[in-house]
Each structure stands twice: as structure tokens, then as C-alpha cells.
Write an enzyme that holds these catalytic residues in place. Structure first.
Site, PDB file in Angstrom:
ATOM      1  N   LYS A 160       4.617 -10.438   2.493  1.00 44.34           N
ATOM      2  CA  LYS A 160       5.457 -10.801   3.640  1.00 44.34           C
ATOM      3  C   LYS A 160       4.830 -11.940   4.437  1.00 44.34           C
ATOM      4  CE  LYS A 160       7.707  -6.322   4.275  1.00 44.34           C
ATOM      5  NZ  LYS A 160       7.854  -5.153   5.174  1.00 44.34           N
ATOM      6  N   SER A 172       3.315  -6.893   7.769  1.00 44.86           N
ATOM      7  CA  SER A 172       3.031  -5.465   7.864  1.00 44.86           C
ATOM      8  C   SER A 172       4.047  -4.690   7.039  1.00 44.86           C
ATOM      9  CB  SER A 172       3.088  -5.024   9.332  1.00 44.86           C
ATOM     10  OG  SER A 172       2.717  -3.670   9.461  1.00 44.86           O
ATOM     11  N   ASP A 173       3.596  -3.624   6.417  1.00 44.91           N
ATOM     12  CA  ASP A 173       4.504  -2.749   5.688  1.00 44.91           C
ATOM     13  C   ASP A 173       3.997  -1.324   5.810  1.00 44.91           C
ATOM     14  OD1 ASP A 173       6.925  -2.891   3.830  1.00 44.91           O
ATOM     15  OD2 ASP A 173       5.573  -1.514   2.795  1.00 44.91           O
ATOM     16  N   GLN A 174       4.924  -0.374   5.762  1.00 43.68           N
ATOM     17  CA  GLN A 174       4.562   1.021   5.997  1.00 43.68           C
ATOM     18  C   GLN A 174       5.328   1.941   5.066  1.00 43.68           C
ATOM     19  OE1 GLN A 174       6.073   3.114   9.637  1.00 43.68           O
ATOM     20  NE2 GLN A 174       3.898   3.186  10.121  1.00 43.68           N
ATOM     21  N   GLY A 198       0.070  -1.164   5.784  1.00 40.64           N
ATOM     22  CA  GLY A 198      -0.663  -2.339   5.352  1.00 40.64           C
ATOM     23  C   GLY A 198      -0.467  -3.439   6.375  1.00 40.64           C
TER      24      GLY A 198
END
Length: 194
Positions: free
Chosen positions: A54, A69-71, A106
């Protein structure tokens, strides 16, 4: 790094609200990346890869630090996504009642000038109270957490669903671990407090 612009590679209003806490001017861009998990990829590998992807996917014409950011939410070893509707939200919360789940977030900061990416993963555990079906339905109808991993908004009424929270940064639950972000920005030369 006064000449670096800060960019959030996200259209999430929740992440934008969190980043505003740091009182640093920033802009937002919509990231362009495939979020499909790779075969055999662990939750931790997935969120780290997507956060980096991203951040790196945003085309910037000036020196910038781009935040990605990723979750994911994991219950009983399975990745649980956003429910997208009332029925799925009720089903997710029913499965989580009395259980412990883990969120992996992340986080990546990409320097568009040097091409360097710094990244990390933050883990946060949520222990749910035993919930009745009526409590779950009441919560879902009141807060409509259809676009939230785990089917709750911890910054709102969702706090009533929990018995205990474990982690170093409660912002992680909303999708942007600010404590880690401050460290990653510092590694790139941007000091939040000057």
C-alpha cells in the site's frame, strides 16, 4: 526532513482520525494493490506485505514519507474479515463471544526519495465477554460495525463487548499503531515532537 511530505496511503476515516492525533500535516491517497492473500501466507506475512505494498503503490512526485497499514483479525487460527452486513456481523460476534482473538496490524513507512521502506507488525489481543444473542443484536443494530474487522468499534460502544485488552497501543485496534509509527518516522528522520 522538513521538506518531506507525510502521506497516508488509506481512505479509511478511522486511520485519518488517528493520524491527526500526531498534529503533523498530511495528505491521503488511495492505495492501489491486490489484497488477496497468497497461498500459505500467515496472517503476519499478509499484513506486512499489504502494508508495504500500500505504501509503495502511491505515486508521489515530491519527497514523501508514505504510510501504509493493513490489519487482520484471527480467531481460532482463521482470518476473519470485515462482515459487510448485519447477518455476518452477528455471526462473527456470536463466534467471538467468550473467546480471545488476535489482531495483527502491519505498518510500513516508504521513503519515496530513497526507496527505503521500514515496517513492523503490532499484535493486539481482545478477550470478549460472554455475550447473549440479544446483546450482540443490540450492539450490531446500534453501532453497525459492518466495515470493521472483528465486527466492532473499540473506540465506541464496542468497548462494552470486552473483558480485557492486551497490547502496547490501543490505537492498533482501530488500524494504525501510533507508537510504532512514531518510531518508524523517527527512523526516516521525522521527529513527531520536533
Amino acid at each position: 526532513m522538513e521538506n518531506y511530505q507525510l502521506v497516508l496511503a488509506s481512505t479509511s476515516p478511522f486511520r485519518q482520525q488517528l493520524l491527526e492525533k500526531l498534529a503533523i500535516p498530511f495528505s491521503t491517497l488511495s492505495p492501489n494493490c491486490d489484497e488477496t492473500p497468497l497461498e500459505g501466507e500467515s496472517p503476519q506475512q499478509l499484513v506486512l506485505r499489504l502494508a508495504e505494498s500500500k505504501a509503495q503503490s502511491c505515486q508521489i512526485n515530491q519527497p514523501s514519507l508514505v504510510i501504509g497499514s493493513d490489519q487482520v483479525c484471527v480467531i481460532n487460527g482463521n482470518i476473519v474479515g470485515k462482515p459487510h452486513n448485519r447477518q455476518n456481523a452477528i455471526a462473527q460476534l456470536t463466534a467471538q463471544s467468550g473467546q480471545s482473538i488476535v489482531f495483527y496490524t502491519g505498518l510500513a513507512v516508504y521513503n519515496s526519495e530513497t526507496g527505503e521502506t521500514r515496517s513492523c507488525i503490532d499484535e493486539f489481543k481482545v478477550h470478549f465477554r460472554p455475550l447473549t444473542q440479544a446483546q450482540i443484536v443490540r450492539y450490531v443494530d446500534k453501532e453497525q460495525p459492518f466495515y470493521c474487522a472483528g465486527s466492532f468499534k473499540s473506540e465506541g460502544l464496542g468497548i462494552a463487548l470486552f473483558e480485557k485488552l492486551e497490547g502496547k497501543d490501543p490505537n492498533t485496534l482501530v488500524g494504525l499503531p501510533l507508537i510504532d509509527l512514531i518510531d518508524l518516522l523517527a527512523q526516516q528522520g521525522m521527529q513527531v515532537l520536533g
